[in-house]
Design a protein around this motif. Structure first.
Motif, mmCIF file in Angstrom:
data_model
loop_
_atom_site.group_PDB
_atom_site.id
_atom_site.type_symbol
_atom_site.label_atom_id
_atom_site.label_comp_id
_atom_site.label_asym_id
_atom_site.label_seq_id
_atom_site.Cartn_x
_atom_site.Cartn_y
_atom_site.Cartn_z
ATOM 1 N N ASP A 15 0.803 -1.222 0.000
ATOM 2 C CA ASP A 15 0.000 0.000 0.000
ATOM 3 C C ASP A 15 0.842 1.282 0.000
ATOM 4 N N ALA A 16 2.163 1.156 -0.119
ATOM 5 C CA ALA A 16 3.029 2.336 -0.156
ATOM 6 C C ALA A 16 3.113 2.881 -1.578
ATOM 7 N N GLU A 17 3.027 4.204 -1.695
ATOM 8 C CA GLU A 17 3.232 4.854 -2.992
ATOM 9 C C GLU A 17 4.674 5.313 -3.051
ATOM 10 N N VAL A 18 5.372 4.912 -4.116
ATOM 11 C CA VAL A 18 6.788 5.225 -4.255
ATOM 12 C C VAL A 18 7.002 5.967 -5.571
ATOM 13 N N GLU A 19 7.706 7.082 -5.505
ATOM 14 C CA GLU A 19 8.051 7.833 -6.706
ATOM 15 C C GLU A 19 9.570 7.856 -6.796
ATOM 16 N N VAL A 20 10.108 7.350 -7.887
ATOM 17 C CA VAL A 20 11.547 7.309 -8.094
ATOM 18 C C VAL A 20 11.934 8.489 -8.986
ATOM 19 N N LEU A 21 12.845 9.297 -8.504
ATOM 20 C CA LEU A 21 13.304 10.453 -9.256
ATOM 21 C C LEU A 21 14.746 10.221 -9.688
ATOM 22 N N LEU A 22 14.999 10.363 -10.962
ATOM 23 C CA LEU A 22 16.346 10.198 -11.490
ATOM 24 C C LEU A 22 16.934 11.578 -11.786
ATOM 25 N N PRO A 23 18.255 11.706 -11.689
ATOM 26 C CA PRO A 23 18.858 13.000 -12.011
ATOM 27 C C PRO A 23 18.712 13.296 -13.498
ATOM 28 N N GLY A 24 18.756 14.574 -13.850
ATOM 29 C CA GLY A 24 18.665 14.970 -15.253
ATOM 30 C C GLY A 24 19.797 14.398 -16.084
ATOM 31 N N ASP A 25 20.944 14.209 -15.469
ATOM 32 C CA ASP A 25 22.114 13.643 -16.150
ATOM 33 C C ASP A 25 22.486 12.347 -15.432
ATOM 34 N N ALA A 26 22.452 11.231 -16.135
ATOM 35 C CA ALA A 26 22.715 9.920 -15.516
ATOM 36 C C ALA A 26 24.122 9.819 -14.937
ATOM 37 N N ARG A 27 25.025 10.691 -15.355
ATOM 38 C CA ARG A 27 26.366 10.687 -14.773
ATOM 39 C C ARG A 27 26.329 11.114 -13.309
ATOM 40 N N ARG A 43 28.764 5.087 -16.507
ATOM 41 C CA ARG A 43 29.724 4.980 -17.633
ATOM 42 C C ARG A 43 29.025 5.063 -18.972
ATOM 43 N N ALA A 44 27.884 4.389 -19.108
ATOM 44 C CA ALA A 44 27.138 4.414 -20.367
ATOM 45 C C ALA A 44 26.706 5.831 -20.692
ATOM 46 N N ALA A 45 26.303 6.593 -19.686
ATOM 47 C CA ALA A 45 25.885 7.984 -19.915
ATOM 48 C C ALA A 45 27.092 8.825 -20.332
ATOM 49 N N ALA A 46 28.220 8.575 -19.724
ATOM 50 C CA ALA A 46 29.431 9.337 -20.069
ATOM 51 C C ALA A 46 29.875 9.018 -21.493
ATOM 52 N N ASP A 47 29.784 7.744 -21.880
ATOM 53 C CA ASP A 47 30.179 7.339 -23.240
ATOM 54 C C ASP A 47 29.238 7.902 -24.299
ATOM 55 N N ALA A 48 27.956 8.024 -23.945
ATOM 56 C CA ALA A 48 26.956 8.507 -24.900
ATOM 57 C C ALA A 48 27.004 10.025 -25.053
#
Length: 49
Positions: A15-27, A43-48
């Motif tokens: 019954d818990a509501e969870v919101e996952v927030l990611l940074p604008g830049d995956a690095r 690493r994948a974000a840095a390579d891309a």
């Protein structure tokens, strides 16, 4: 947070509501983490970019 978690294995209660927030830049994802999956994502974000 104890009221929101169940254990063995640790997970959020049904019954818990969870919101996952990611940074604008995956690095910037969990900069202190050495977990292999997190480090690979950074690493994948840095390579891309």
């Amino acid at each position: 947070m104890g009221d929101l978690l169940q254990h063995r294995p640790y997970r959020f209660r049904e019954d818990a509501e969870v919101e996952v927030l990611l940074p604008g830049d995956a690095r910037d994802l969990l900069p202190q983490s050495v977990a292999p999956a997190v480090a690979a994502r950074r690493r994948a974000a840095a390579d891309a970019g």
